[in-house]
Design a protein around this motif. Structure first.
Motif, PDB file in Angstrom:
ATOM      1  N   LEU A 199      11.573  -9.095 -24.824  1.00  0.00           N
ATOM      2  CA  LEU A 199      12.747  -9.623 -25.518  1.00  0.00           C
ATOM      3  C   LEU A 199      12.975  -8.880 -26.820  1.00  0.00           C
ATOM      4  N   ASP A 208      19.099  -9.616 -29.306  1.00  0.00           N
ATOM      5  CA  ASP A 208      19.964  -9.578 -28.125  1.00  0.00           C
ATOM      6  C   ASP A 208      20.239 -11.024 -27.703  1.00  0.00           C
ATOM      7  N   GLU A 220      22.246 -12.499 -25.586  1.00  0.00           N
ATOM      8  CA  GLU A 220      22.314 -12.791 -24.150  1.00  0.00           C
ATOM      9  C   GLU A 220      20.913 -12.896 -23.552  1.00  0.00           C
ATOM     10  N   GLN A 221      20.060 -11.950 -23.903  1.00  0.00           N
ATOM     11  CA  GLN A 221      18.679 -11.941 -23.420  1.00  0.00           C
ATOM     12  C   GLN A 221      17.913 -13.147 -23.983  1.00  0.00           C
ATOM     13  N   THR A 272      19.133 -16.063 -24.937  1.00  0.00           N
ATOM     14  CA  THR A 272      19.605 -17.283 -24.270  1.00  0.00           C
ATOM     15  C   THR A 272      19.029 -17.406 -22.866  1.00  0.00           C
ATOM     16  N   SER A 273      18.959 -16.288 -22.169  1.00  0.00           N
ATOM     17  CA  SER A 273      18.406 -16.280 -20.811  1.00  0.00           C
ATOM     18  C   SER A 273      16.958 -16.764 -20.800  1.00  0.00           C
ATOM     19  N   ILE A 274      16.186 -16.337 -21.785  1.00  0.00           N
ATOM     20  CA  ILE A 274      14.779 -16.752 -21.866  1.00  0.00           C
ATOM     21  C   ILE A 274      14.671 -18.225 -22.255  1.00  0.00           C
ATOM     22  N   ASN A 332      16.669 -20.514 -21.493  1.00  0.00           N
ATOM     23  CA  ASN A 332      17.054 -21.310 -20.327  1.00  0.00           C
ATOM     24  C   ASN A 332      15.923 -21.458 -19.303  1.00  0.00           C
ATOM     25  N   ARG A 333      14.839 -20.733 -19.476  1.00  0.00           N
ATOM     26  CA  ARG A 333      13.702 -20.853 -18.571  1.00  0.00           C
ATOM     27  C   ARG A 333      12.856 -22.099 -18.875  1.00  0.00           C
TER      28      ARG A 333
END
Length: 282
Positions: A134, A138, A140-141, A143-145, A147-148
């Motif tokens: 990460l 970033d 977007e990156q 937020t993606s993490i 959300n896990r």
């Protein structure tokens, strides 16, 4: 030109070899892995004051984050720019937490191998650990993490990140974290409240070059009051300030053996150079 943050990572390697001399969880085992095939033999007879002063600081900094984690119900923990720290591995072994450990891709690829090796044998976990790449800037990156994680509040942790970021980069990171915590609830624990002009000891040429390259002194805060105002402006308030006991650091014994009376007097005169804060959204 896009900045290459991976140039920060070599400092994490040298820091691990230092931390291997402390009781920080898994630091010794990881330092041995880092040194392989050479044998890792820590030298406790070193006479350099600067070495022991830095090691005592880093040992104390690690403990300060643990202190601020202790009295909150942290089930979901995201660590940013973790370097070769294995707080997450220690956490999932001891309790039922979901811990995501992150750093830049170059470092994480090596760290994953370390984590796999350290978990061999009869290693049992009570929680879940993920080790993922990460770039914390970033969104977007990031937020993606986030959300896990399972539902529930999130605690974000970091030590050794903000001093690599200029004001605009800091503001961007604070904006990302604020948005995440506003949505999920929780805390941000950062050990990166460093003050300008407090580092009075002379660094060796290699370390000074690293500091200059990353403008570390420039990226520190002018005062604790200025730092608090910076976070307030981004929508954070201080929930708690860490008060670890520096006399409990193992490096202190060696620091006191090597320091001259003048160096000790200067250290007392300089006073507090940094702080670890637990922050929450206003």
């Amino acid at each position: 030109m896009e900045r290459n943050y991976n140039t920060i990572s070599p400092s994490a390697m040298s820091l691990l070899l230092m931390k291997g001399m402390t009781p920080i969880p898994y630091a010794r085992q990881a330092a041995e892995l880092m040194s392989y095939p050479e044998q890792y033999i820590p030298d406790y007879d070193r006479k350099e004051f600067i070495f022991w002063a830095r090691l005592a600081h880093f040992e104390n900094r690690y403990a300060s984050i643990d202190q601020l984690l202790e009295d909150i119900p942290a089930k979901n923990i995201l660590e940013l720019s973790s370097g070769f720290s294995f707080r997450g591995l220690d956490a999932v072994k001891k309790r039922d937490v979901y811990y995501i450990d992150t750093d830049l891709p170059d470092l994480i690829s090596t760290k994953i191998n370390f984590v796999t090796t350290l978990q061999q044998g009869d290693f049992e976990t009570k929680g879940t650990l993920e080790t993922l790449p990460l770039n914390a800037l970033d969104e977007e990156q990031f937020t993606s993490i986030v959300n896990r994680f399972p539902p529930g509040e999130l605690v974000i942790v970091n030590e050794g990140l903000l001093m690599y970021l200029g004001d605009e980069e800091k503001k961007k990171l604070l904006g990302i974290i604020h948005k995440v915590l506003k949505e999920r609830g929780g805390y941000w624990i950062t050990a990166d409240i460093y003050l300008k002009g407090k580092l009075k000891i002379k660094l060796d040429d290699k370390l000074q070059q690293f500091f200059d390259q990353h403008r570390i002194e420039d990226n520190k805060f002018d005062s604790f009051e200025a730092a608090e105002a910076f976070f307030n402006e981004a929508g954070f308030v201080i929930d708690k300030v860490a008060e670890p006991d520096p006399t409990k650091t193992t490096a202190l014994e060696y620091l006191l053996k090597t320091a001259t009376p003048e160096q000790l007097a200067e250290g007392r005169k300089i006073g507090k150079i940094s702080a670890t804060w637990r922050l929450k959204v206003k």
